[in-house]
Design a protein around this motif. Sequence first.
Motif, PDB file in Angstrom:
ATOM      1  N   PRO A 351       0.835  -1.258  -0.017  1.00 15.27           N
ATOM      2  CA  PRO A 351       0.008  -0.117  -0.029  1.00 15.27           C
ATOM      3  C   PRO A 351       0.803   1.084  -0.003  1.00 15.27           C
ATOM      4  O   PRO A 351       1.809   1.134   0.482  1.00 15.27           O
ATOM      5  CB  PRO A 351      -0.812  -0.082   1.354  1.00 15.27           C
ATOM      6  N   ILE A 352       0.421   2.373  -0.419  1.00 14.28           N
ATOM      7  CA  ILE A 352       0.942   3.625  -0.508  1.00 14.28           C
ATOM      8  C   ILE A 352       0.093   4.490   0.723  1.00 14.28           C
ATOM      9  O   ILE A 352      -0.943   4.422   0.659  1.00 14.28           O
ATOM     10  CB  ILE A 352       0.658   4.502  -1.750  1.00 14.28           C
ATOM     11  N   TYR A 353       1.031   5.304   1.433  1.00  9.77           N
ATOM     12  CA  TYR A 353       0.559   5.828   2.722  1.00  9.77           C
ATOM     13  C   TYR A 353       0.291   7.243   2.482  1.00  9.77           C
ATOM     14  O   TYR A 353       1.523   7.652   1.828  1.00  9.77           O
ATOM     15  CB  TYR A 353       1.051   5.522   4.081  1.00  9.77           C
ATOM     16  N   GLY A 354      -0.339   8.233   2.704  1.00  8.35           N
ATOM     17  CA  GLY A 354      -0.256   9.697   2.393  1.00  8.35           C
ATOM     18  C   GLY A 354      -0.898  10.302   3.679  1.00  8.35           C
ATOM     19  O   GLY A 354      -1.123   9.699   4.694  1.00  8.35           O
ATOM     20  N   GLY A 355      -0.711  11.535   3.300  1.00  8.34           N
ATOM     21  CA  GLY A 355      -1.460  12.392   4.497  1.00  8.34           C
ATOM     22  C   GLY A 355      -0.390  12.624   5.624  1.00  8.34           C
ATOM     23  O   GLY A 355       1.018  12.370   5.722  1.00  8.34           O
ATOM     24  N   ARG A 356      -0.780  13.027   6.793  1.00  6.56           N
ATOM     25  CA  ARG A 356      -0.418  13.529   7.946  1.00  6.56           C
ATOM     26  C   ARG A 356       0.465  12.464   8.667  1.00  6.56           C
ATOM     27  O   ARG A 356       1.584  12.198   9.207  1.00  6.56           O
ATOM     28  CB  ARG A 356      -1.071  14.435   9.011  1.00  6.56           C
TER      29      ARG A 356
END
Length: 415
Positions: A351-356
């Motif tokens: 998976p690709i993690y995003g955000g804060r």
Amino acid sequence: MTSFDVVILGAGYGGLTCAVRLAGRTKKLRLRIALVGKSASFQERLRLHEGLADPGFGLPVRLPALAEFLAGSGCTFIQGEVREIDRAERCVRLHAPDGEHVLSYGQLVIALGSRTVPEPPGADQHAYVLDAEGPRAQPELKRRLASLDVSAPRIVVVGGSATGIEVAAELVRLRGAGVTILERGTFAGFATPAVKRRLVEAVNRAGIVVREHVRVEAVEPDRVVTSAGDMPCDVCVWCAGFSGQPVAPAAGFETDAAGRIRVDPWLRALGDPFVFAAGDASIPIERCGAPPRMSAFFALATGAHVADTIARMHAGKRPRPFGFWTWGQAIGVGEEAVGFATMPHDRQIGPIYGGRMAFLLRAFFIRLLVRLIGLHRRFPALPFWLGRGAYRDEAIGRYAPPVLTPLHRRDEARS
Ligand SMILES: Cc1cc2nc3c(=O)[nH]c(=O)nc-3n(C[C@H](O)[C@H](O)[C@H](O)COP(=O)(O)OP(=O)(O)OC[C@H]3O[C@@H](n4cnc5c(N)ncnc54)[C@H](O)[C@@H]3O)c2cc1C
């Protein structure tokens, strides 16, 4: 002339790791080890873009001054700028705050990192770079940004790879700033399509304009000249690739197009049994697991490996070829980030993690890199990296493994 068994050039991620690990692993052998660095303190180079838009921001200091950090370690810190590597005499010439010095070596480790070299006409005079020192380096860029007297500064960032993205995302925080990334190829060319999509979304959210397939042909005081026409600009920041430091090619080492020293499976400079290279300054010519790329993690792993190789040589043990895998990558985009695992071959998996959350994870790993240097200092045999056996066996047979000769030792080196 002062003599050392081992002289390590460059006190960045690779050189400092090499110095503390080697000193710790060879304590009983009482080797004379010197670490040479331009700056009196360790510079977290990968954080140079942080707080660019905030004149009051200063990077928190995470390691004591280098002389203090190394006190009692068995490695002497010498502050100075390396001006010349004399391979025939096996010595290094330095310009230090107290004058010129010559250090002779039994073995030399080159970990001088890299720098940004903008090529087009005018770029060396009008474009800024994210180096720590130099006439148009990060401190000058900060000063220029703080003194801008236009309400909507137009900023051009050249290079749409990881560094360009991180820099642009900091600059767009400057009040009223319009930031454009110019990329001569495709934006985020290092990324898989899924990662690129997430990066495009993140830069769009940040309000950064991206223009692909635009080549910068010249930089002038108030504009950049590109293959797609002129672009007015108040500040141009060059983030299109790193090159090795000039002292290595000047000393006659075999280098690649980016000026990195070509090294064998033990990280020895080709054709010189007394010299190793680590970090951004080095490029292994045989497969060693993950593809080598200029990065802090590669610098730590190669620095540690060179330390182990030299320690094993002095202990009469057979050194091992270098191998490594990467874990992951995270690209900061302002207050968010795009992160993903890359184990083992530096390609995104899972998976690709995003955000804060991804931003905080990135900050944690950046902090961990410095913590690892401290760990090498205290427990030199403890920190390890994955993929140590990942080199290609059949390639190794073509090279003679490193062996200690009388010339590698201090007494002979002094004569
Ligand atoms: C803005 C920015 C963001 C980055 N982000 C990331 C990231 O997120 N992840 C990542 O993995 N990498 C990142 N990088 C790249 C990373 O910083 C380098 O790959 C890493 O610092 C290489 O480590 P090194 O030890 O080889 O060289 P460096 O860390 O550059 O250390 C080399 C040292 O040698 C010294 N030196 C150079 N020339 C001389 C001389 N002639 N005499 C004496 N000393 C000298 C320098 O002062 C420096 O202290 C980023 C780089 C920049 C500029």
